[in-house]
Design a protein around this motif. Structure first.
Motif, PDB file in Angstrom:
ATOM      1  N   LEU A 186       0.851  -1.183   0.000  1.00  0.00           N
ATOM      2  CA  LEU A 186       0.000   0.000   0.000  1.00  0.00           C
ATOM      3  C   LEU A 186       0.890   1.238   0.000  1.00  0.00           C
ATOM      4  O   LEU A 186       1.743   1.389   0.877  1.00  0.00           O
ATOM      5  CB  LEU A 186      -0.917   0.024   1.226  1.00  0.00           C
ATOM      6  N   HIS A 187       0.682   2.098  -0.984  1.00  0.00           N
ATOM      7  CA  HIS A 187       1.471   3.317  -1.117  1.00  0.00           C
ATOM      8  C   HIS A 187       0.578   4.513  -0.834  1.00  0.00           C
ATOM      9  O   HIS A 187      -0.455   4.688  -1.484  1.00  0.00           O
ATOM     10  CB  HIS A 187       2.038   3.407  -2.535  1.00  0.00           C
ATOM     11  N   LEU A 188       0.973   5.321   0.162  1.00  0.00           N
ATOM     12  CA  LEU A 188       0.259   6.547   0.503  1.00  0.00           C
ATOM     13  C   LEU A 188       1.085   7.721  -0.010  1.00  0.00           C
ATOM     14  O   LEU A 188       1.958   8.243   0.696  1.00  0.00           O
ATOM     15  CB  LEU A 188       0.046   6.659   2.022  1.00  0.00           C
ATOM     16  N   PRO A 189       0.868   8.163  -1.259  1.00  0.00           N
ATOM     17  CA  PRO A 189       1.715   9.210  -1.832  1.00  0.00           C
ATOM     18  C   PRO A 189       1.705  10.506  -1.035  1.00  0.00           C
ATOM     19  O   PRO A 189       2.743  11.182  -0.935  1.00  0.00           O
ATOM     20  CB  PRO A 189       1.120   9.412  -3.237  1.00  0.00           C
ATOM     21  N   VAL A 190       0.543  10.869  -0.476  1.00  0.00           N
ATOM     22  CA  VAL A 190       0.464  12.128   0.276  1.00  0.00           C
ATOM     23  C   VAL A 190       1.435  12.117   1.451  1.00  0.00           C
ATOM     24  O   VAL A 190       2.027  13.142   1.803  1.00  0.00           O
ATOM     25  CB  VAL A 190      -0.977  12.364   0.766  1.00  0.00           C
ATOM     26  N   HIS A 191       1.609  10.958   2.049  1.00  0.00           N
ATOM     27  CA  HIS A 191       2.472  10.825   3.226  1.00  0.00           C
ATOM     28  C   HIS A 191       3.828  10.208   2.889  1.00  0.00           C
ATOM     29  O   HIS A 191       4.644  10.005   3.801  1.00  0.00           O
ATOM     30  CB  HIS A 191       1.764   9.998   4.291  1.00  0.00           C
ATOM     31  N   ARG A 192       4.040   9.877   1.630  1.00  0.00           N
ATOM     32  CA  ARG A 192       5.291   9.245   1.180  1.00  0.00           C
ATOM     33  C   ARG A 192       5.604   8.020   2.044  1.00  0.00           C
ATOM     34  O   ARG A 192       6.727   7.822   2.500  1.00  0.00           O
ATOM     35  CB  ARG A 192       6.445  10.254   1.182  1.00  0.00           C
ATOM     36  N   LEU A 193       4.591   7.203   2.213  1.00  0.00           N
ATOM     37  CA  LEU A 193       4.645   6.047   3.107  1.00  0.00           C
ATOM     38  C   LEU A 193       4.300   4.788   2.328  1.00  0.00           C
ATOM     39  O   LEU A 193       3.391   4.790   1.500  1.00  0.00           O
ATOM     40  CB  LEU A 193       3.657   6.240   4.259  1.00  0.00           C
ATOM     41  N   LEU A 194       5.010   3.690   2.636  1.00  0.00           N
ATOM     42  CA  LEU A 194       4.764   2.401   2.006  1.00  0.00           C
ATOM     43  C   LEU A 194       4.577   1.326   3.067  1.00  0.00           C
ATOM     44  O   LEU A 194       5.423   1.166   3.951  1.00  0.00           O
ATOM     45  CB  LEU A 194       5.933   2.024   1.097  1.00  0.00           C
ATOM     46  N   PHE A 195       3.469   0.599   2.974  1.00  0.00           N
ATOM     47  CA  PHE A 195       3.258  -0.636   3.727  1.00  0.00           C
ATOM     48  C   PHE A 195       3.660  -1.771   2.787  1.00  0.00           C
ATOM     49  O   PHE A 195       3.017  -1.990   1.763  1.00  0.00           O
ATOM     50  CB  PHE A 195       1.787  -0.816   4.110  1.00  0.00           C
ATOM     51  N   THR A 196       4.698  -2.524   3.131  1.00  0.00           N
ATOM     52  CA  THR A 196       5.222  -3.522   2.192  1.00  0.00           C
ATOM     53  C   THR A 196       4.616  -4.903   2.372  1.00  0.00           C
ATOM     54  O   THR A 196       4.820  -5.767   1.518  1.00  0.00           O
ATOM     55  CB  THR A 196       6.745  -3.677   2.331  1.00  0.00           C
ATOM     56  N   GLY A 197       3.883  -5.158   3.468  1.00  0.00           N
ATOM     57  CA  GLY A 197       3.519  -6.533   3.763  1.00  0.00           C
ATOM     58  C   GLY A 197       4.786  -7.362   3.916  1.00  0.00           C
ATOM     59  O   GLY A 197       5.798  -6.889   4.454  1.00  0.00           O
ATOM     60  N   ASP A 198       4.764  -8.584   3.401  1.00  0.00           N
ATOM     61  CA  ASP A 198       5.947  -9.440   3.490  1.00  0.00           C
ATOM     62  C   ASP A 198       6.766  -9.454   2.206  1.00  0.00           C
ATOM     63  O   ASP A 198       7.672 -10.278   2.062  1.00  0.00           O
ATOM     64  CB  ASP A 198       5.535 -10.873   3.858  1.00  0.00           C
ATOM     65  N   ALA A 199       6.453  -8.552   1.279  1.00  0.00           N
ATOM     66  CA  ALA A 199       7.278  -8.456   0.078  1.00  0.00           C
ATOM     67  C   ALA A 199       8.687  -8.001   0.410  1.00  0.00           C
ATOM     68  O   ALA A 199       9.644  -8.321  -0.306  1.00  0.00           O
ATOM     69  CB  ALA A 199       6.632  -7.500  -0.924  1.00  0.00           C
ATOM     70  N   VAL A 200       8.811  -7.239   1.492  1.00  0.00           N
ATOM     71  CA  VAL A 200      10.104  -6.736   1.967  1.00  0.00           C
ATOM     72  C   VAL A 200      10.133  -6.938   3.471  1.00  0.00           C
ATOM     73  O   VAL A 200       9.092  -6.873   4.140  1.00  0.00           O
ATOM     74  CB  VAL A 200      10.289  -5.236   1.635  1.00  0.00           C
ATOM     75  N   ALA A 201      11.306  -7.172   4.021  1.00  0.00           N
ATOM     76  CA  ALA A 201      11.500  -7.249   5.464  1.00  0.00           C
ATOM     77  C   ALA A 201      12.598  -6.264   5.861  1.00  0.00           C
ATOM     78  O   ALA A 201      13.365  -5.792   5.005  1.00  0.00           O
ATOM     79  CB  ALA A 201      11.876  -8.668   5.894  1.00  0.00           C
ATOM     80  N   ASN A 202      12.669  -5.963   7.144  1.00  0.00           N
ATOM     81  CA  ASN A 202      13.737  -5.079   7.632  1.00  0.00           C
ATOM     82  C   ASN A 202      14.243  -5.621   8.967  1.00  0.00           C
ATOM     83  O   ASN A 202      14.015  -5.054  10.021  1.00  0.00           O
ATOM     84  CB  ASN A 202      13.248  -3.643   7.781  1.00  0.00           C
ATOM     85  N   VAL A 203      14.929  -6.723   8.876  1.00  0.00           N
ATOM     86  CA  VAL A 203      15.487  -7.388  10.053  1.00  0.00           C
ATOM     87  C   VAL A 203      17.001  -7.263   9.968  1.00  0.00           C
ATOM     88  O   VAL A 203      17.668  -8.014   9.259  1.00  0.00           O
ATOM     89  CB  VAL A 203      15.054  -8.870  10.116  1.00  0.00           C
ATOM     90  N   GLY A 204      17.533  -6.253  10.658  1.00  0.00           N
ATOM     91  CA  GLY A 204      18.958  -5.959  10.539  1.00  0.00           C
ATOM     92  C   GLY A 204      19.264  -5.063   9.366  1.00  0.00           C
ATOM     93  O   GLY A 204      20.062  -4.137   9.463  1.00  0.00           O
ATOM     94  N   ARG A 205      18.646  -5.318   8.254  1.00  0.00           N
ATOM     95  CA  ARG A 205      18.760  -4.489   7.058  1.00  0.00           C
ATOM     96  C   ARG A 205      17.499  -4.698   6.236  1.00  0.00           C
ATOM     97  O   ARG A 205      16.750  -5.659   6.431  1.00  0.00           O
ATOM     98  CB  ARG A 205      20.001  -4.865   6.235  1.00  0.00           C
ATOM     99  N   THR A 206      17.262  -3.806   5.299  1.00  0.00           N
ATOM    100  CA  THR A 206      16.115  -3.942   4.407  1.00  0.00           C
ATOM    101  C   THR A 206      16.448  -4.974   3.343  1.00  0.00           C
ATOM    102  O   THR A 206      17.516  -4.913   2.712  1.00  0.00           O
ATOM    103  CB  THR A 206      15.772  -2.591   3.767  1.00  0.00           C
TER     104      THR A 206
END
Length: 227
Positions: A152-172
């Motif tokens: 989900l991309h919220l352009p007004v807030h420049r925010l992305l909800f990635t779900g599990d397509a991406v993780a950020n555990v130690g690094r993206t």
């Protein structure tokens, strides 16, 4: 459950496995994913306004587990991609992941998760659809983790909800346990092209600033299947 204030109007609900996100527009609330089937009461303790909708990024138990209970109690609209909807509804089984060799011990170390009860899906979406929260949340197709995974991309807030397509555990990084790693890599590259400042993940810490650069670095590191 740990509650983290990520941005004004956005709270991360961190569970032992995975996370959900609570977004506020005025008094109206949107929940992105729901944790496992034993998390509804904890989530409800944070609802200080009407729960308008529940958006499910994909069908896995740590994302959909509490959706049915919360939707039934609060009358929230449940939103999922059309390819995920039959699994969320309990009408068909989701495809299992094709594990890379390095993922096998990671998977083995995870605790068993309670199954997600079948949940109605009120709105089936496709890539490019826009949901009525956060100034317009654009559905971004992110297949590979599951066939119908979405971000989900919220352009007004420049925010992305990635779900599990991406993780950020130690690094993206590219998310693990994918049904189609090649498709997942393509999805990561697509997400890395978005103009975002912040990103939140199904697993791992939020990136509040510099998310676009972090996503581009993850995409550059991602590889096709090893087999």
């Amino acid at each position: 459950m740990d509650v983290i204030e990520v941005l004004p109007g956005l709270r991360m609900l961190r569970f032992p496995v995975g996370a959900a996100y609570l977004w506020r527009d005025g008094r109206e609330l949107t929940l992105v994913d729901t944790g496992t089937a034993d998390r509804a009461a904890e989530i409800e303790s944070l609802l200080d306004g009407p729960l308008r909708r529940i958006v499910l990024t994909h069908w896995h138990e740590d994302h959909t587990g509490s959706a049915a209970e919360l939707a039934a109690r609060h009358g929230a609209e449940v939103v999922a991609h059309r390819l995920e909807a039959p699994v969320v509804r309990g009408r068909t089984a989701g495809a299992p992941p094709v594990l890379e060799e390095f993922e096998i011990p990671i998977r083995a170390a995870l605790p068993p998760l309670p199954p997600a009860p079948p949940c109605p899906v009120d709105r089936e979406v496709e890539a490019g659809d826009v949901l009525e929260f956060g100034g317009g949340a654009v559905v971004v197709g992110a297949p590979g983790h599951t066939d119908g995974s979405i971000a989900l991309h919220l352009p007004v807030h420049r925010l992305l909800f990635t779900g599990d397509a991406v993780a950020n555990v130690g690094r993206t990084m590219l998310g693990v346990f994918n049904t189609d790693r090649a498709a997942a890599v393509e999805s990561l590259h697509r997400l890395a092209e978005l103009k975002v400042e912040s990103a939140v993940f199904g697993h791992g810490d939020p990136v509040v600033t510099g998310a676009a650069a972090a996503l581009r670095a993850a995409a550059a590191d991602a590889t096709a299947p090893t087999r």
